[in-house]
Design an enzyme around this catalytic site. Structure first.
Site, PDB file in Angstrom:
ATOM      1  N   GLY A  13       0.836  -1.210   0.000  1.00 15.69           N
ATOM      2  CA  GLY A  13       0.000   0.000   0.000  1.00 15.69           C
ATOM      3  C   GLY A  13       0.863   1.249   0.000  1.00 15.69           C
ATOM      4  O   GLY A  13       1.928   1.268   0.603  1.00 15.69           O
ATOM      5  N   LYS A  78      -1.157  -6.376  -4.357  1.00 17.97           N
ATOM      6  CA  LYS A  78      -1.759  -7.650  -4.794  1.00 17.97           C
ATOM      7  C   LYS A  78      -0.738  -8.423  -5.628  1.00 17.97           C
ATOM      8  O   LYS A  78       0.230  -7.842  -6.124  1.00 17.97           O
ATOM      9  CB  LYS A  78      -2.974  -7.368  -5.673  1.00 17.97           C
ATOM     10  N   GLY A 115       6.291  -2.850   3.467  1.00 19.20           N
ATOM     11  CA  GLY A 115       5.879  -3.279   4.801  1.00 19.20           C
ATOM     12  C   GLY A 115       6.233  -4.751   4.993  1.00 19.20           C
ATOM     13  O   GLY A 115       6.964  -5.335   4.176  1.00 19.20           O
ATOM     14  N   GLY A 117       4.646  -7.667   4.600  1.00 21.42           N
ATOM     15  CA  GLY A 117       4.309  -8.616   3.530  1.00 21.42           C
ATOM     16  C   GLY A 117       5.256  -8.474   2.350  1.00 21.42           C
ATOM     17  O   GLY A 117       5.832  -9.460   1.856  1.00 21.42           O
ATOM     18  N   ASP A 141       0.662   1.552   9.138  1.00 23.88           N
ATOM     19  CA  ASP A 141       0.259   0.731  10.288  1.00 23.88           C
ATOM     20  C   ASP A 141       1.342   0.697  11.376  1.00 23.88           C
ATOM     21  O   ASP A 141       1.042   0.375  12.530  1.00 23.88           O
ATOM     22  CB  ASP A 141      -0.045  -0.705   9.837  1.00 23.88           C
TER      23      ASP A 141
HETATM   24  O1  F6P Z   1      -1.500  -1.675   5.353  1.00 25.07           O
HETATM   25  C1  F6P Z   1      -1.912  -0.387   5.030  1.00 25.07           C
HETATM   26  C2  F6P Z   1      -3.395  -0.287   4.922  1.00 25.07           C
HETATM   27  O2  F6P Z   1      -3.736   1.049   4.643  1.00 25.07           O
HETATM   28  C3  F6P Z   1      -4.170  -0.797   6.129  1.00 25.07           C
HETATM   29  O3  F6P Z   1      -4.149   0.109   7.207  1.00 25.07           O
HETATM   30  C4  F6P Z   1      -5.521  -1.037   5.519  1.00 25.07           C
HETATM   31  O4  F6P Z   1      -6.237  -2.015   6.227  1.00 25.07           O
HETATM   32  C5  F6P Z   1      -5.169  -1.541   4.133  1.00 25.07           C
HETATM   33  O5  F6P Z   1      -3.882  -1.082   3.847  1.00 25.07           O
HETATM   34  C6  F6P Z   1      -6.106  -1.068   3.040  1.00 25.07           C
HETATM   35  O6  F6P Z   1      -5.706  -1.685   1.858  1.00 25.07           O
HETATM   36  P1  F6P Z   1      -6.311  -1.305   0.430  1.00 25.07           P
HETATM   37  O7  F6P Z   1      -5.542  -0.117  -0.076  1.00 25.07           O
HETATM   38  O8  F6P Z   1      -6.065  -2.522  -0.384  1.00 25.07           O
HETATM   39  O9  F6P Z   1      -7.752  -0.970   0.609  1.00 25.07           O
END
Ligand code: F6P
Length: 373
Positions: A13, A78, A115, A117, A141
């Site tokens: 992210g 992803k 991060g 992952g 996070d």
């Molecule tokens: O890990 C970062 C984060 O922003 C989390 O706080 C949140 O749950 C997730 O990513 C949201 O992911 P996406 O951008 O796929 O909606």
């Protein structure tokens, strides 16, 4: 020292401060060492393409990067390359294509900004393909192990704090309980920090179980007719179920705990409630000064690690110093909020309700005996 050609990618992210990190890497690598910097587009996916999708950087191309939100390299959270979703619905191991892409580009080293992952995937690729990897932690996070701070966290806290500041006034005007739902995945760092900074009456984080009774008592004890509550998205229902929302396509995401709490509070004590879900606002926009500072310090150190040929390490912020730790160590530890965290203590000390009944509240404090004179 021989001239190096280094790659850099952002993975997972996005968050504020990624471009500031890229800027620092380019300054140090090109400006100090005279190396070449190759920016890889869309995380490892840029290395899967043929030819690999890249952009080269010189000092002039970093001009507006310090304050720019997002990542000019693009990113994705992803498509694990070890089980990559193919158009026919099957999963395919495409790790060898990424490794080949690295070698096709003639890279001497790769800086991965990610991060937990992303760094786990990058490290596996590096081990498998003999890639010289150095990592920079980023995540709003702030849940990556072995570092007190990751790029993006401070900006997210600032945005959540500002939201609480704003909600405070409208809560008071309408005599309402205002609930702010923030991100953070399974960790409560954003909620805890922003809750303290924004003077929330109640802070709920996944690491501390709560009861609705405790929340309602805390609201009633305030002695005023409004309250602000900040809740982390992964907080469960009182009985421990995860709260998620599923769209029409069947995709399920964390979200909805704010609405759940609002209903419980209204039902129990009749208070009028409203919910704000802050969402991706926390990830976008201009990085805070602290994120720019951390991004800059991390970028410089990452390049210096490559100069010292110290690979498989992640730069880290510890005791206001940039150090480095093995990537394996950082990804092995999920850094949730510890119930004994200094900020948990500070919140309790300010009388902020964390949803539970702290031990000190259960103690009967002995009153001094009255002395007659
Ligand atoms: O890990 C970062 C984060 O922003 C989390 O706080 C949140 O749950 C997730 O990513 C949201 O992911 P996406 O951008 O796929 O909606």
């Amino acid at each position: 020292m021989s001239k190096k050609r280094i790659g850099i990618l952002t993975s997972g992210g996005d968050c504020a401060g990624l471009n500031a990190t890229l800027r620092a890497v380019v300054h140090r690598a090109v400006g100090t060492y005279g190396w070449e910097v190759v920016g890889i587009r869309k995380a490892t996916q840029g290395l899967m393409c043929r030819p690999p999708q890249v952009a080269t950087f010189d000092l002039s191309s970093t001009r507006n990067l310090l304050t720019a939100g997002g990542t000019i390299l693009g990113t994705t959270n992803k498509g694990n390359p070890f089980a990559f979703p193919m158009p026919d619905g099957s999963l395919c191991d495409r790790s060898h294509e990424i490794i080949e892409g690295y070698h096709l580009l003639g890279l001497d080293a790769l800086i991965g900004i990610g991060g937990d992952g992303s760094l786990a995937i990058l490290r596996r690729l590096a081990q498998q393909g003999n890639l010289n990897l150095v990592a920079i932690p980023k995540t709003i996070d702030n849940d990556l192990g072995s570092t007190e701070r990751s790029v993006g966290f401070d900006t997210a806290v600032n945005i959540a704090t500002e939201a609480l500041d704003r909600l405070h006034f409208t809560a008071a005007s309408h005599s309402r309980v205002m609930i702010l739902e923030v991100m953070g995945r399974d960790a409560g760092h954003i909620a805890l920090s922003a809750g303290i900074a924004g003077g929330a009456d109640i802070i709920l984080i996944p690491e501390i179980p709560y009861t609705i009774d405790t929340l309602c008592e805390a609201i009633q004890k305030l002695g005023r007719n409004f309250a602000t509550v900040i809740v982390a998205e992964a907080v469960c229902t009182e009985t421990g179920e995860k709260v998620t929302c599923t769209n029409r396509l069947g995709q399920c995401r964390l979200g909805g705990i704010g609405e759940y709490l609002a209903d419980c509070i209204t039902e129990r004590i009749g208070a009028e409630t409203r919910v704000t879900v802050l969402g991706h606002v926390q990830r976008g926009g201009i990085p805070s000064p602290l994120d720019r500072i951390i991004a800059t310090a991390f970028g410089v150190e990452a390049v210096d690690l490559i100069a010292a040929e110290k690979y498989d390490h992640m730069v880290s912020w510890q005791n206001r110093e940039v150090v480095h730790v093995p990537i394996a160590e950082a990804i092995a530890e999920y850094r949730a909020v510890s119930p004994t965290d200094t900020l948990v203590k500070a919140a309790r000390g300010m009388g902020i309700c964390l949803g539970d009944r702290p031990v000190t509240e259960q103690l009967v404090v002995p009153q001094p005996a009255m002395v007659s004179v």
